[in-house]
Design an enzyme around this catalytic site. Structure first.
Site, mmCIF file in Angstrom:
data_model
loop_
_atom_site.group_PDB
_atom_site.id
_atom_site.type_symbol
_atom_site.label_atom_id
_atom_site.label_comp_id
_atom_site.label_asym_id
_atom_site.label_seq_id
_atom_site.Cartn_x
_atom_site.Cartn_y
_atom_site.Cartn_z
ATOM 1 C CG ASP A 49 -2.026 -1.011 1.151
ATOM 2 O OD1 ASP A 49 -2.466 -1.343 0.030
ATOM 3 O OD2 ASP A 49 -2.477 -1.481 2.210
ATOM 4 C CG ASP A 101 -6.547 -1.642 -1.640
ATOM 5 O OD1 ASP A 101 -6.770 -2.855 -1.786
ATOM 6 O OD2 ASP A 101 -5.640 -1.192 -0.912
#
Length: 169
Positions: free
Chosen positions: A124, A143
């Site tokens: 991330d 995401d």
């Protein structure tokens, strides 16, 4: 091009675009950043920050036993992909919106699954915050694609329900 070809073209093209952009951006983070390194791009609002997420969305289950977590986070996306594949086959050939939404979810699920299989965690790096006090959990391109796809599906359902409601006099 036949209508039957269009929804599958959308599926393959959009899924491939999501996976490619997701893996490219994650590869840059892994190659160019140290774990935890952060570069502000918009002071007080947005940073690029290299984070490893061993959990699900927002770090859910990150502290659970890896003997449970690892197989769980590999099995769940595979089951979800199978369910989406079944649903995809049933959607009308001309429904570009639903084809696109499901393709975004598929691309995102595969992008994060690749990370789990490759690294054992998800990379991330998109770090939004408000003046460094209120942080939204870091996330990635996969995401984002999943969230956009699900939002389109939800809006479609809500708008569809609103037009199906009978009016009384």
């Amino acid at each position: 091009m036949k209508h039957s070809d269009r929804k599958y073209l959308i599926l393959f093209a959009l899924t491939a675009a999501v996976i490619a952009s997701d893996q490219f951006t994650k590869g840059l983070m892994v190659d160019k950043f140290r774990l935890g390194e952060s570069i502000p791009l918009w002071h007080g609002f947005f940073n690029l920050t290299y984070v490893r997420n061993t959990g699900a969305a927002f770090g859910l289950l990150a502290s659970s036993d890896p003997r449970f977590r690892t197989p769980f986070f590999i099995a769940v996306p595979l089951l979800a992909l199978a369910a989406i594949g079944y649903i995809f086959r049933k959607i009308p050939e001309q429904d570009i919106k639903l084809s696109s939404a499901l393709s975004l979810v598929v691309g995102g699920a595969i992008g994060n699954l690749i990370d789990r299989l490759r690294y054992g965690f998800v990379v991330d790096f998109l770090d939004f915050h408000w003046k460094f006090q209120y942080h939204f959990p870091a996330f990635n391109v996969a995401d984002s694609a999943i969230c956009i796809g699900v939002a389109i599906l939800m809006l479609d359902l809500l708008l569809q329900d609103a037009t199906d409601v009978p009016t009384t006099v």
